[in-house]
Design a protein around this motif. Structure first.
Motif, PDB file in Angstrom:
ATOM      1  N   LEU A  31       0.801  -1.161   0.098  1.00 33.29           N
ATOM      2  CA  LEU A  31       0.100  -0.008   0.039  1.00 33.29           C
ATOM      3  C   LEU A  31       0.900   1.256   0.032  1.00 33.29           C
ATOM      4  O   LEU A  31       1.933   1.068   0.323  1.00 33.29           O
ATOM      5  CB  LEU A  31      -0.987  -0.158   0.998  1.00 33.29           C
ATOM      6  CG  LEU A  31      -0.212  -0.188   2.631  1.00 33.29           C
ATOM      7  CD1 LEU A  31      -0.055   1.304   3.066  1.00 33.29           C
ATOM      8  CD2 LEU A  31      -1.310  -0.711   3.644  1.00 33.29           C
ATOM      9  N   THR A  32       0.019   2.291  -0.166  1.00 34.51           N
ATOM     10  CA  THR A  32       0.942   3.573  -0.222  1.00 34.51           C
ATOM     11  C   THR A  32       0.355   4.356   1.186  1.00 34.51           C
ATOM     12  O   THR A  32      -0.834   4.515   1.310  1.00 34.51           O
ATOM     13  CB  THR A  32       0.532   4.584  -1.402  1.00 34.51           C
ATOM     14  OG1 THR A  32       1.040   3.693  -2.691  1.00 34.51           O
ATOM     15  CG2 THR A  32       1.000   5.877  -1.248  1.00 34.51           C
ATOM     16  N   TYR A  37       0.463  10.847   7.463  1.00 33.13           N
ATOM     17  CA  TYR A  37       1.038   9.525   8.069  1.00 33.13           C
ATOM     18  C   TYR A  37       2.645   9.651   7.723  1.00 33.13           C
ATOM     19  O   TYR A  37       3.388   9.679   8.456  1.00 33.13           O
ATOM     20  CB  TYR A  37       0.544   8.208   7.942  1.00 33.13           C
ATOM     21  CG  TYR A  37       1.143   7.118   8.755  1.00 33.13           C
ATOM     22  CD1 TYR A  37       1.292   7.100  10.094  1.00 33.13           C
ATOM     23  CD2 TYR A  37       1.974   6.112   7.915  1.00 33.13           C
ATOM     24  CE1 TYR A  37       1.901   6.143  10.801  1.00 33.13           C
ATOM     25  CE2 TYR A  37       2.497   5.188   8.814  1.00 33.13           C
ATOM     26  CZ  TYR A  37       2.517   5.105  10.053  1.00 33.13           C
ATOM     27  OH  TYR A  37       3.023   4.184  10.846  1.00 33.13           O
ATOM     28  N   ARG A  38       2.825   9.687   6.311  1.00 32.75           N
ATOM     29  CA  ARG A  38       3.894   9.787   5.717  1.00 32.75           C
ATOM     30  C   ARG A  38       4.928  10.990   6.484  1.00 32.75           C
ATOM     31  O   ARG A  38       6.120  10.887   6.880  1.00 32.75           O
ATOM     32  CB  ARG A  38       4.190   9.998   4.457  1.00 32.75           C
ATOM     33  CG  ARG A  38       5.580   9.974   3.494  1.00 32.75           C
ATOM     34  CD  ARG A  38       5.254  10.133   2.055  1.00 32.75           C
ATOM     35  NE  ARG A  38       5.182   9.046   1.632  1.00 32.75           N
ATOM     36  CZ  ARG A  38       6.233   8.008   1.009  1.00 32.75           C
ATOM     37  NH1 ARG A  38       7.149   8.358   1.220  1.00 32.75           N
ATOM     38  NH2 ARG A  38       5.916   6.930   0.592  1.00 32.75           N
ATOM     39  N   GLU A  43       9.209  12.771   9.762  1.00 29.93           N
ATOM     40  CA  GLU A  43       9.763  13.524  10.825  1.00 29.93           C
ATOM     41  C   GLU A  43      10.257  12.710  12.287  1.00 29.93           C
ATOM     42  O   GLU A  43      11.366  12.940  12.752  1.00 29.93           O
ATOM     43  CB  GLU A  43       8.825  14.492  11.155  1.00 29.93           C
ATOM     44  CG  GLU A  43       9.281  15.564  12.212  1.00 29.93           C
ATOM     45  CD  GLU A  43      10.285  16.728  11.467  1.00 29.93           C
ATOM     46  OE1 GLU A  43      11.175  17.083  12.451  1.00 29.93           O
ATOM     47  OE2 GLU A  43      10.486  16.644  10.302  1.00 29.93           O
ATOM     48  N   PHE A  44       9.522  11.808  12.765  1.00 26.76           N
ATOM     49  CA  PHE A  44       9.850  11.372  14.147  1.00 26.76           C
ATOM     50  C   PHE A  44       9.874   9.856  14.011  1.00 26.76           C
ATOM     51  O   PHE A  44      10.396   9.221  14.905  1.00 26.76           O
ATOM     52  CB  PHE A  44       8.341  11.541  14.764  1.00 26.76           C
ATOM     53  CG  PHE A  44       7.918  12.978  14.828  1.00 26.76           C
ATOM     54  CD1 PHE A  44       9.190  13.941  15.633  1.00 26.76           C
ATOM     55  CD2 PHE A  44       6.817  13.507  14.409  1.00 26.76           C
ATOM     56  CE1 PHE A  44       8.510  14.945  15.719  1.00 26.76           C
ATOM     57  CE2 PHE A  44       6.605  14.872  14.567  1.00 26.76           C
ATOM     58  CZ  PHE A  44       7.336  15.654  15.269  1.00 26.76           C
ATOM     59  N   TYR A 108      -5.143  10.554   9.003  1.00 30.03           N
ATOM     60  CA  TYR A 108      -4.186   9.997  10.209  1.00 30.03           C
ATOM     61  C   TYR A 108      -3.729  11.452  10.751  1.00 30.03           C
ATOM     62  O   TYR A 108      -3.638  11.347  12.033  1.00 30.03           O
ATOM     63  CB  TYR A 108      -2.998   9.418   9.546  1.00 30.03           C
ATOM     64  CG  TYR A 108      -2.275   8.731  10.926  1.00 30.03           C
ATOM     65  CD1 TYR A 108      -2.794   7.436  11.696  1.00 30.03           C
ATOM     66  CD2 TYR A 108      -1.074   9.489  11.501  1.00 30.03           C
ATOM     67  CE1 TYR A 108      -2.046   6.877  12.581  1.00 30.03           C
ATOM     68  CE2 TYR A 108      -0.370   9.093  12.417  1.00 30.03           C
ATOM     69  CZ  TYR A 108      -0.893   7.722  12.921  1.00 30.03           C
ATOM     70  OH  TYR A 108      -0.276   7.335  14.216  1.00 30.03           O
ATOM     71  N   GLY A 109      -3.659  12.402   9.851  1.00 29.97           N
ATOM     72  CA  GLY A 109      -3.206  13.815  10.523  1.00 29.97           C
ATOM     73  C   GLY A 109      -4.263  14.268  11.661  1.00 29.97           C
ATOM     74  O   GLY A 109      -3.830  14.742  12.734  1.00 29.97           O
ATOM     75  N   GLU A 110      -5.304  14.002  11.132  1.00 29.59           N
ATOM     76  CA  GLU A 110      -6.354  14.637  12.213  1.00 29.59           C
ATOM     77  C   GLU A 110      -6.536  13.956  13.216  1.00 29.59           C
ATOM     78  O   GLU A 110      -6.622  14.369  14.388  1.00 29.59           O
ATOM     79  CB  GLU A 110      -7.764  14.631  11.219  1.00 29.59           C
ATOM     80  CG  GLU A 110      -9.003  14.805  11.933  1.00 29.59           C
ATOM     81  CD  GLU A 110     -10.354  14.861  11.335  1.00 29.59           C
ATOM     82  OE1 GLU A 110     -11.254  14.005  11.660  1.00 29.59           O
ATOM     83  OE2 GLU A 110     -10.273  15.018  10.156  1.00 29.59           O
TER      84      GLU A 110
END
Length: 121
Positions: A31-32, A37-38, A43-44, A108-110
């Protein structure tokens, strides 16, 4: 690197993920990853806002590259939006007839932002 004498509200792994590690994880999973999320794993790698741990990809000398996952929260990759984001669901596998899915966020960001805000207030 995080100072071990501090108790910061957010703790991360030492390094984020390289694009090569992310691409390998995507290939292995078939999957992509969605853009939000990417960005976070670039970053972390992995991070936490106590007591919530956000799982991702991390690298250690002992284990190498490890994709960490959760069965509590899952991305529904069958429903991408126009930006390539997937909704986040809570999955209760103990419920009969295939489990119970509860929509937690549209991306995912939300989801991560809501979790962080809740833990830091």
């Amino acid at each position: 690197m995080t100072d071990p004498t501090c108790d910061p509200p957010a703790k991360t792994s030492d390094d984020g993920c390289s694009p090569a590690v992310i691409a390998r994880a995507e290939r292995e999973m078939g999957l992509t990853f969605p853009p939000s999320y990417r960005l976070l794993i670039e970053e972390f790698g992995t991070w936490e806002v106590a007591p919530t741990e956000f799982l991702g990809v991390c690298q250690t000398e002992r284990a190498g590259d490890v994709l960490l996952s959760s069965v509590a929260e899952t991305l529904d990759t069958s429903r991408p939006d126009e930006n390539g984001e997937y909704p986040v669901f809570a999955w209760n596998p103990g419920v009969l007839d295939g489990g119970l899915m509860e929509r937690l966020a549209d991306s995912y960001g939300e989801f991560a932002l809501a979790e962080c805000r809740q833990k830091l207030t």
